[in-house]
Design an enzyme around this catalytic site. Sequence first.
Site, PDB file in Angstrom:
ATOM      1  N   CYS A 194       0.882  -1.185   0.000  1.00 49.78           N
ATOM      2  CA  CYS A 194       0.000   0.000   0.000  1.00 49.78           C
ATOM      3  C   CYS A 194       0.909   1.221   0.000  1.00 49.78           C
ATOM      4  O   CYS A 194       1.068   1.906   1.003  1.00 49.78           O
ATOM      5  CB  CYS A 194      -0.877   0.018   1.244  1.00 49.78           C
ATOM      6  SG  CYS A 194      -2.050  -1.334   1.331  1.00 49.78           S
ATOM      7  N   LYS A 200       7.200   6.031   2.380  1.00 49.21           N
ATOM      8  CA  LYS A 200       8.029   4.997   3.009  1.00 49.21           C
ATOM      9  C   LYS A 200       8.813   4.225   1.953  1.00 49.21           C
ATOM     10  O   LYS A 200       9.947   3.822   2.189  1.00 49.21           O
ATOM     11  CB  LYS A 200       7.161   4.060   3.861  1.00 49.21           C
ATOM     12  CG  LYS A 200       6.491   4.804   5.000  1.00 49.21           C
ATOM     13  CD  LYS A 200       5.726   3.913   5.928  1.00 49.21           C
ATOM     14  CE  LYS A 200       4.941   4.738   6.936  1.00 49.21           C
ATOM     15  NZ  LYS A 200       3.807   5.502   6.331  1.00 49.21           N
ATOM     16  N   ASP A 215       0.134  -0.060  -5.322  1.00 50.01           N
ATOM     17  CA  ASP A 215      -1.075   0.578  -4.799  1.00 50.01           C
ATOM     18  C   ASP A 215      -2.183   0.254  -5.788  1.00 50.01           C
ATOM     19  O   ASP A 215      -1.918   0.006  -6.960  1.00 50.01           O
ATOM     20  CB  ASP A 215      -0.899   2.094  -4.689  1.00 50.01           C
ATOM     21  CG  ASP A 215      -1.835   2.717  -3.647  1.00 50.01           C
ATOM     22  OD1 ASP A 215      -1.392   2.986  -2.515  1.00 50.01           O
ATOM     23  OD2 ASP A 215      -3.038   2.917  -3.976  1.00 50.01           O
ATOM     24  N   ASP A 247      -3.816  -4.813  -6.430  1.00 49.29           N
ATOM     25  CA  ASP A 247      -4.685  -4.875  -5.262  1.00 49.29           C
ATOM     26  C   ASP A 247      -4.033  -5.788  -4.219  1.00 49.29           C
ATOM     27  O   ASP A 247      -3.770  -6.962  -4.498  1.00 49.29           O
ATOM     28  CB  ASP A 247      -6.055  -5.424  -5.677  1.00 49.29           C
ATOM     29  CG  ASP A 247      -7.066  -5.340  -4.538  1.00 49.29           C
ATOM     30  OD1 ASP A 247      -6.651  -5.360  -3.350  1.00 49.29           O
ATOM     31  OD2 ASP A 247      -8.271  -5.253  -4.828  1.00 49.29           O
ATOM     32  N   CYS A 317      -1.809   4.764  10.540  1.00 48.46           N
ATOM     33  CA  CYS A 317      -1.687   6.073  11.205  1.00 48.46           C
ATOM     34  C   CYS A 317      -2.988   6.374  11.940  1.00 48.46           C
ATOM     35  O   CYS A 317      -3.621   7.396  11.723  1.00 48.46           O
ATOM     36  CB  CYS A 317      -1.357   7.162  10.187  1.00 48.46           C
ATOM     37  SG  CYS A 317      -2.528   7.270   8.835  1.00 48.46           S
TER      38      CYS A 317
HETATM   39  C1  SAM Z   1      -1.682   4.947   4.402  1.00 46.40           C
HETATM   40  S1  SAM Z   1      -1.665   5.071   2.677  1.00 46.40           S
HETATM   41  C2  SAM Z   1      -0.030   4.568   2.281  1.00 46.40           C
HETATM   42  C3  SAM Z   1       1.027   5.610   2.530  1.00 46.40           C
HETATM   43  C4  SAM Z   1       2.392   5.221   1.970  1.00 46.40           C
HETATM   44  N1  SAM Z   1       2.830   3.931   2.472  1.00 46.40           N
HETATM   45  C5  SAM Z   1       3.454   6.255   2.295  1.00 46.40           C
HETATM   46  O1  SAM Z   1       4.229   6.086   3.233  1.00 46.40           O
HETATM   47  O2  SAM Z   1       3.520   7.258   1.564  1.00 46.40           O
HETATM   48  C6  SAM Z   1      -2.636   3.689   2.202  1.00 46.40           C
HETATM   49  C7  SAM Z   1      -2.654   3.429   0.708  1.00 46.40           C
HETATM   50  O3  SAM Z   1      -3.305   2.179   0.512  1.00 46.40           O
HETATM   51  C8  SAM Z   1      -3.933   2.206  -0.749  1.00 46.40           C
HETATM   52  N2  SAM Z   1      -4.875   1.084  -0.786  1.00 46.40           N
HETATM   53  C9  SAM Z   1      -6.099   0.992  -0.223  1.00 46.40           C
HETATM   54  N3  SAM Z   1      -6.632  -0.219  -0.460  1.00 46.40           N
HETATM   55  C10 SAM Z   1      -5.719  -0.919  -1.178  1.00 46.40           C
HETATM   56  C11 SAM Z   1      -5.679  -2.224  -1.742  1.00 46.40           C
HETATM   57  N4  SAM Z   1      -6.706  -3.068  -1.600  1.00 46.40           N
HETATM   58  N5  SAM Z   1      -4.585  -2.588  -2.423  1.00 46.40           N
HETATM   59  C12 SAM Z   1      -3.527  -1.750  -2.584  1.00 46.40           C
HETATM   60  N6  SAM Z   1      -3.528  -0.495  -2.092  1.00 46.40           N
HETATM   61  C13 SAM Z   1      -4.595  -0.089  -1.390  1.00 46.40           C
HETATM   62  C14 SAM Z   1      -4.516   3.589  -0.824  1.00 46.40           C
HETATM   63  O4  SAM Z   1      -4.725   3.963  -2.173  1.00 46.40           O
HETATM   64  C15 SAM Z   1      -3.430   4.432  -0.124  1.00 46.40           C
HETATM   65  O5  SAM Z   1      -2.580   5.004  -1.077  1.00 46.40           O
END
Ligand code: SAM
Length: 376
Positions: A194, A200, A215, A247, A317
Amino acid sequence: MTARKVALDALVEIEATNAYANLKLGPLLERSGLDERDRRLVTELVYGTIRRQRSVDYLVDRFLVDSPPPAARAALRLGAYQLRLTDIPDHAAVAATVDVTPKRFRGLVNAVLRKVAKSAVEWPDDGTRLSYPDWIVDRLCTDLGDEAAIDALETMNRAPEVTVRDDGYTQDRSSQRVVEALGVRPGQLVVDVCAAPGGKATAMATFGARVVAADFRPRRVGLIASNAQRVAAGRASDASVWPVVADARRPPFRSACADVVLVDAPCSGLGVLRRRPDARWRVSERDVAELAEMQGAILASSSDLVADGALLAYSVCTLTAAETTGVAEAFAAEHPEFEPVAPPGDPWQRWGTGALLLPQADDSDGMALFLWRRRP
Ligand SMILES: C[S@@+](CC[C@H](N)C(=O)[O-])C[C@H]1O[C@@H](n2cnc3c(N)ncnc32)[C@H](O)[C@@H]1O
């Protein structure tokens, strides 16, 4: 245009269109022609008024018989915010706000703001005093204990300071601490399931890891790519980030391929409420339950990618027990092939088998982190 006029227009427009405050304010500031100092004042007034909306509505509602039309309501909020929650002198707060109020509401706004300035306030409860929905106050008090929860909510009423990494990427200290705790080494293959916008992922690449940054939102994967390029451009090393649309509930990677898998899952964001002034009014209790379920599903399917002896990390978070210990305990019960790894110490605190970073512990975002190693 004065700063108060731009602030008032922004508040009226954001309320009328239910727009995200940060998306609306930027273009309004661009068009305003205000200098840098005034733009900062507008931002502080608009974000502050939205963040403290419940408090300022309480302050003015004591002196209103009927609910006023939107433009008057916005002026009253803006004025009350300045009077009670900034160092702006009372006379300046009232006069400057009345000045930019539409003529037909000036009498009302002037009269009510003067009363607000003169009267003492007794807050009926913490939700009104600190300006959060009751469910957030109740939930965090139950999950964290009253003292820690109220301290966290107070901390998240202050705008965050900007922290910039050595490579120029703007990233909160808490996220940097998550990356440090992973102990990523040169040459390791990391799958960040994600990853957008890549905070990160790009940090892990600076340790020399090869980072697959996935993502499921294509547009957000574009953000990972441009951020990775920008960060790499300022650096001599050949650190690598590979953006992928995927996904995380069905990750298209080989089983046991990764040395480190990071699940930085979508969450209710109750640890980062200081970042987005309107987030507290948008998130709902139902989101917590739905997101906890989603996190559990992502964690379970991503764990398949972890090689023998390799590391699995789950971070969010947010500060609710359902999304942190709830998800971690359910995962651990179903996956005895993973053993917990000792979490980082101070300023983190022990939280189940993982760790919790409260916003007040390091004046940072709030964050939770759980680590496991696949038994060899
Ligand atoms: C908390 S953010 C991630 C922040 C990132 N790790 C960073 O440090 O910049 C969560 C991310 O999960 C993605 N997301 C949500 N559901 C998802 C899924 N089923 N598969 C992959 N990504 C997903 C969202 O689009 C979002 O960008």
